[in-house]
Write a protein that holds these residues in place. Structure first.
Motif, PDB file in Angstrom:
ATOM      1  N   HIS A  47       0.883  -1.168   0.000  1.00 46.25           N
ATOM      2  CA  HIS A  47       0.000   0.000   0.000  1.00 46.25           C
ATOM      3  C   HIS A  47       0.918   1.213   0.000  1.00 46.25           C
ATOM      4  CE1 HIS A  47      -4.166   1.567   1.135  1.00 46.25           C
ATOM      5  NE2 HIS A  47      -3.432   2.575   0.696  1.00 46.25           N
ATOM      6  N   LEU A  48       0.954   1.929  -1.122  1.00 52.18           N
ATOM      7  CA  LEU A  48       1.903   3.027  -1.264  1.00 52.18           C
ATOM      8  C   LEU A  48       1.560   4.184  -0.333  1.00 52.18           C
ATOM      9  CD1 LEU A  48       2.235   3.269  -5.170  1.00 52.18           C
ATOM     10  CD2 LEU A  48       3.694   2.013  -3.564  1.00 52.18           C
ATOM     11  N   SER A  49       2.588   4.761   0.283  1.00 50.06           N
ATOM     12  CA  SER A  49       2.404   6.020   1.018  1.00 50.06           C
ATOM     13  C   SER A  49       2.349   7.150  -0.003  1.00 50.06           C
ATOM     14  CB  SER A  49       3.582   6.248   1.968  1.00 50.06           C
ATOM     15  OG  SER A  49       4.758   6.446   1.200  1.00 50.06           O
ATOM     16  N   PHE A 101      -5.270   8.441  -6.157  1.00 52.13           N
ATOM     17  CA  PHE A 101      -5.726   7.130  -6.655  1.00 52.13           C
ATOM     18  C   PHE A 101      -4.721   6.016  -6.328  1.00 52.13           C
ATOM     19  CE2 PHE A 101      -5.344   4.218 -10.422  1.00 52.13           C
ATOM     20  CZ  PHE A 101      -6.372   3.358 -10.034  1.00 52.13           C
ATOM     21  N   MET A 102      -3.447   6.277  -6.556  1.00 49.74           N
ATOM     22  CA  MET A 102      -2.438   5.219  -6.366  1.00 49.74           C
ATOM     23  C   MET A 102      -2.242   4.845  -4.895  1.00 49.74           C
ATOM     24  SD  MET A 102      -1.467   4.024  -9.256  1.00 49.74           S
ATOM     25  CE  MET A 102       0.063   3.137  -8.910  1.00 49.74           C
ATOM     26  N   THR A 103      -2.728   5.717  -3.983  1.00 49.31           N
ATOM     27  CA  THR A 103      -2.626   5.419  -2.553  1.00 49.31           C
ATOM     28  C   THR A 103      -3.986   4.995  -1.983  1.00 49.31           C
ATOM     29  OG1 THR A 103      -2.968   7.762  -2.034  1.00 49.31           O
ATOM     30  CG2 THR A 103      -0.697   7.009  -2.205  1.00 49.31           C
ATOM     31  N   SER A 104      -4.987   4.791  -2.857  1.00 49.78           N
ATOM     32  CA  SER A 104      -6.348   4.495  -2.392  1.00 49.78           C
ATOM     33  C   SER A 104      -6.538   3.033  -1.996  1.00 49.78           C
ATOM     34  CB  SER A 104      -7.365   4.872  -3.478  1.00 49.78           C
ATOM     35  OG  SER A 104      -7.215   4.038  -4.609  1.00 49.78           O
ATOM     36  N   GLY A 105      -5.573   2.185  -2.288  1.00 49.99           N
ATOM     37  CA  GLY A 105      -5.665   0.764  -1.953  1.00 49.99           C
ATOM     38  C   GLY A 105      -4.367   0.096  -2.337  1.00 49.99           C
ATOM     39  N   VAL A 148      -1.468  -2.097  -4.212  1.00 54.42           N
ATOM     40  CA  VAL A 148      -1.037  -2.339  -5.588  1.00 54.42           C
ATOM     41  C   VAL A 148      -0.149  -3.587  -5.579  1.00 54.42           C
ATOM     42  CG1 VAL A 148      -1.107   0.107  -6.241  1.00 54.42           C
ATOM     43  CG2 VAL A 148       1.029  -0.865  -5.360  1.00 54.42           C
ATOM     44  N   VAL A 149       0.049  -4.182  -6.761  1.00 58.63           N
ATOM     45  CA  VAL A 149       1.000  -5.279  -6.890  1.00 58.63           C
ATOM     46  C   VAL A 149       2.083  -4.831  -7.870  1.00 58.63           C
ATOM     47  CG1 VAL A 149       1.369  -7.684  -7.529  1.00 58.63           C
ATOM     48  CG2 VAL A 149      -0.763  -7.010  -6.407  1.00 58.63           C
ATOM     49  N   VAL A 150       3.292  -4.739  -7.353  1.00 55.16           N
ATOM     50  CA  VAL A 150       4.424  -4.250  -8.143  1.00 55.16           C
ATOM     51  C   VAL A 150       5.284  -5.458  -8.526  1.00 55.16           C
ATOM     52  CG1 VAL A 150       6.336  -2.619  -8.162  1.00 55.16           C
ATOM     53  CG2 VAL A 150       4.374  -2.187  -6.699  1.00 55.16           C
TER      54      VAL A 150
END
Ligand code: CMP
Length: 142
Positions: free
Chosen positions: A40-42, A65-69, A71-73
């Protein structure tokens, strides 16, 4: 040439429960997952990743948006991996994405576009190093 590229399954696609479906498309295309993690990105981590877009009008919305939930990197490896990965993703704007691409199938808008892929080998190197240490990338021996 064998290349590596950075792939992100964004919060909208994680929310749609299609992580495995997206990974399958990479595997079917012959791209190998050589590193992967869910996170979960800060705000700081997302801002740093997208630093080149800092002055763009969509920057704030992109970071939120990118911190809203979660992600799989992932790091994908394969022949011409940068371009091949981008072909599988489809155009950034899902309205322009070719039929059968991930964005045509799962993205709803240019803001919530399901995935990210590095746009060159130079950005791939920077983006991979931004998320992964050397030890976390696992070269395939078979
Ligand atoms: P991505 O490949 O993750 O890189 C930057 C992101 O900004 C892009 O995908 C889009 O999701 C988002 N974005 C929002 N608006 C725009 C725009 N007008 N042009 C390019 N990218 C945009």
């Amino acid at each position: 040439a064998v290349e590596r590229t950075l792939s992100i399954v964004k919060p909208d696609a994680v929310g749609k429960n299609v992580i495995g479906e997206i990974f399958s498309r990479f595997e079917r295309a012959g791209l190998k997952i050589v590193a992967t993690k869910m996170m979960h990105l800060s705000k700081e981590k997302a801002e740093g990743f997208y630093a080149e877009h800092k002055e763009r009008p969509f920057f704030g919305a992109l970071v939120s948006f990118m911190t809203s939930g979660p992600v799989v990197v992932s790091v994908l490896e394969g022949e011409n991996a940068v371009i091949r990965h981008r072909e599988i993703l489809g155009a950034t704007d899902p309205k322009k994405a070719a039929a059968g691409t991930i964005r045509a199938d799962y993205a709803v808008s240019v803001d919530e576009n399901a995935t990210h892929g590095s746009d060159s080998t130079t950005s791939a190197e920077r983006e991979i190093n931004y998320f992964f240490s050397k030890e976390e990338v696992c070269p395939r021996t078979r």
